[in-house]
Write a protein that holds these residues in place. Structure first.
Motif, PDB file in Angstrom:
ATOM      1  N   ALA A   1       0.834  -1.203   0.000  1.00  0.00           N
ATOM      2  CA  ALA A   1       0.000   0.000   0.000  1.00  0.00           C
ATOM      3  C   ALA A   1       0.870   1.255   0.000  1.00  0.00           C
ATOM      4  O   ALA A   1       0.576   2.218  -0.724  1.00  0.00           O
ATOM      5  CB  ALA A   1      -0.928  -0.012   1.206  1.00  0.00           C
ATOM      6  N   MET A   2       1.936   1.263   0.795  1.00  0.00           N
ATOM      7  CA  MET A   2       2.840   2.410   0.806  1.00  0.00           C
ATOM      8  C   MET A   2       3.527   2.580  -0.544  1.00  0.00           C
ATOM      9  O   MET A   2       3.687   3.707  -1.035  1.00  0.00           O
ATOM     10  CB  MET A   2       3.882   2.259   1.917  1.00  0.00           C
ATOM     11  CG  MET A   2       3.327   2.417   3.300  1.00  0.00           C
ATOM     12  SD  MET A   2       4.581   2.379   4.590  1.00  0.00           S
ATOM     13  CE  MET A   2       4.882   0.622   4.711  1.00  0.00           C
TER      14      MET A   2
ATOM     15  N   PHE B   1       1.043   4.079  -3.000  1.00  0.00           N
ATOM     16  CA  PHE B   1       0.825   5.492  -2.722  1.00  0.00           C
ATOM     17  C   PHE B   1       1.968   6.346  -3.264  1.00  0.00           C
ATOM     18  O   PHE B   1       1.740   7.377  -3.901  1.00  0.00           O
ATOM     19  CB  PHE B   1       0.668   5.697  -1.215  1.00  0.00           C
ATOM     20  CG  PHE B   1       0.308   7.096  -0.841  1.00  0.00           C
ATOM     21  CD1 PHE B   1      -0.962   7.581  -1.055  1.00  0.00           C
ATOM     22  CD2 PHE B   1       1.253   7.929  -0.266  1.00  0.00           C
ATOM     23  CE1 PHE B   1      -1.293   8.880  -0.707  1.00  0.00           C
ATOM     24  CE2 PHE B   1       0.938   9.219   0.086  1.00  0.00           C
ATOM     25  CZ  PHE B   1      -0.344   9.706  -0.137  1.00  0.00           C
TER      26      PHE B   1
END
Length: 47
Positions: free
Chosen positions: A22-23, A26
């Motif tokens: 997820a990081m 992003f």
């Protein structure tokens, strides 16, 4: 066969990788917006 811990479901292993990916997504999204000058919605034609 001592370590029979499952790698699927809501385990610490799965949640760690989910957070890492997820990081990464992003940061890639932000970099794409900086490079192209338009947001993700306009890039895929929704705005």
């Amino acid at each position: 066969m001592e370590n029979q811990e499952t790698k699927f479901g809501f385990t610490q292993f799965a949640e760690t990788w989910n957070g890492r990916l997820a990081m990464l997504g992003f940061v890639i999204g932000l970099a794409t917006e900086l490079i192209t000058g338009s947001g993700i919605l306009s890039q895929i034609g929704l705005m």
